[in-house]
Design an enzyme around this catalytic site. Structure first.
Site, short mmCIF file in Angstrom:
data_model
loop_
_atom_site.label_atom_id
_atom_site.label_comp_id
_atom_site.label_asym_id
_atom_site.label_seq_id
_atom_site.Cartn_x
_atom_site.Cartn_y
_atom_site.Cartn_z
N ASP A 50 0.86 -1.17 0.00
CA ASP A 50 0.00 0.00 0.00
C ASP A 50 0.90 1.22 0.00
OD1 ASP A 50 -3.24 0.28 0.79
OD2 ASP A 50 -2.05 2.10 1.10
N ASP A 78 4.25 2.57 -3.84
CA ASP A 78 3.51 3.54 -4.63
C ASP A 78 3.55 3.04 -6.07
OD1 ASP A 78 2.60 5.64 -6.18
OD2 ASP A 78 3.74 7.18 -5.13
N VAL A 79 2.41 2.64 -6.63
CA VAL A 79 2.41 2.02 -7.95
C VAL A 79 2.71 3.00 -9.08
CG1 VAL A 79 0.86 0.16 -7.25
CG2 VAL A 79 -0.10 2.28 -8.21
N ASN A 105 -5.06 -4.11 -7.20
CA ASN A 105 -6.22 -3.46 -6.61
C ASN A 105 -6.06 -1.93 -6.49
OD1 ASN A 105 -8.78 -3.44 -4.95
ND2 ASN A 105 -7.34 -2.72 -3.40
N TYR A 170 -11.92 8.62 -13.91
CA TYR A 170 -11.97 7.29 -13.31
C TYR A 170 -12.55 6.27 -14.30
CZ TYR A 170 -12.73 3.82 -9.58
OH TYR A 170 -12.71 2.70 -8.79
N LYS A 174 -10.64 2.97 -15.70
CA LYS A 174 -11.14 1.62 -15.49
C LYS A 174 -11.45 0.92 -16.81
CE LYS A 174 -11.01 1.19 -11.00
NZ LYS A 174 -10.09 0.21 -10.36
N ALA A 203 -19.15 -1.38 -3.72
CA ALA A 203 -18.69 -2.09 -2.52
C ALA A 203 -18.37 -1.05 -1.46
CB ALA A 203 -17.45 -2.93 -2.83
#
Length: 262
Positions: A50, A78-79, A105, A170, A174, A203
């Site tokens: 994370d 950090d991606v 994720n 976003y 996606k 969710a």
């Protein structure tokens, strides 16, 4: 909002016994955290990451107390930083001697009308959500290519299919994750690696509550046929399925985890 209750929690059945997994954005109570828990319940060894180091440390400690320290490890990542992504996958293979499953994720949202959206807002959401998934998928494939096996599960969203005001960045990210999943799957098939994605509708988790108005949450929940939002573990259950041998003939698929009306 309906008073329909969530179903009973599903216990583990050893579906991932002996598997090793990397799960990004796994700190806290969202889909990533729920996935880490479900993987441990199914017998996997898990390296969680994370960008929030403190929350990650707390999450790893809680899981280690419950499941034992031998099957859980953590490393901040950090991606958006290629060096940190590579360090994450090097750590996974070093710890476990190989890599069986990767769950991408990590994602970043936000709300802004397109006419008001800045370049920085657009770029930041795409860099975390789409580019980050690309970086981790690339690193995973490089590791899995050597062993000739593996599974990658990406987290997309129904918003990649369906329009919503204020979500252009976003939604674009996606939708890109979905396209990346399909293309990566075609390339990875020759290595014996499967690549699929889940596409949740709604969710609930604490971060979503903080960034979404009660009115919007009620509107989104009203679109669901069950009259309720999904629990993060309900999405995690589908990720477990895609990571397990039960989905051995599936690749390049985007599985909708949704009860939205057609």
């Amino acid at each position: 909002m309906s008073d329909v209750e969530s179903p009973a929690y599903v216990t583990g059945h050893g579906l991932l016994t002996g598997r090793t997994a990397v799960i990004t954005a796994a700190a806290g109570a969202g889909i990533g955290g729920a996935t880490a828990r479900r993987f441990l319940e199914e017998g996997a060894r898990v390296l969680i990451s994370d960008a929030h180091a403190r929350r990650l440390k707390e999450s790893a400690a809680a899981l280690a107390e419950e499941f034992g320290s031998a099957r859980i490890a953590s490393l901040p990542c950090d991606v958006t930083d290629e060096d940190q992504v590579q360090a994450l996958f090097d750590t996974a293979t070093g710890l476990y001697g190989g890599l069986d499953v990767v769950v991408n994720n990590a994602g970043l949202g936000g709300t802004s009308a397109l006419v008001d959206m800045t370049d920085e807002q657009w770029s930041r959401v795409l860099d975390v959500t789409l580019n980050g998934t690309f970086r981790c998928t690339r690193a995973a494939l490089r590791a899995m290519k050597e062993t000739g096996a593996g599974v990658i599960v990406n987290n997309a969203s129904v918003i990649g299919w369906r329009a919503q005001t204020g979500q252009a960045h976003y939604a674009a990210a996606k939708a890109g994750v979905m396209a990346l999943t399909r293309c990566a799957a075609v390339e990875a098939a020759e290595y014996g690696v499967r690549v699929n994605a889940v596409s949740p509708s709604l969710a609930m988790h604490p971060h979503l509550v903080k960034v979404t108005t009660p009115e919007l949450l009620e509107e989104l929940t009203g679109r669901e046929a069950f009259g309720r939002y999904a629990q993060p573990w309900e999405v995690a259950n589908v990720i477990v399925f895609l990571a397990s041998g039960y989905s051995s003939y599936m690749t390049g698929e985007v599985v909708s985890v949704s009860s939205q009306h057609a």
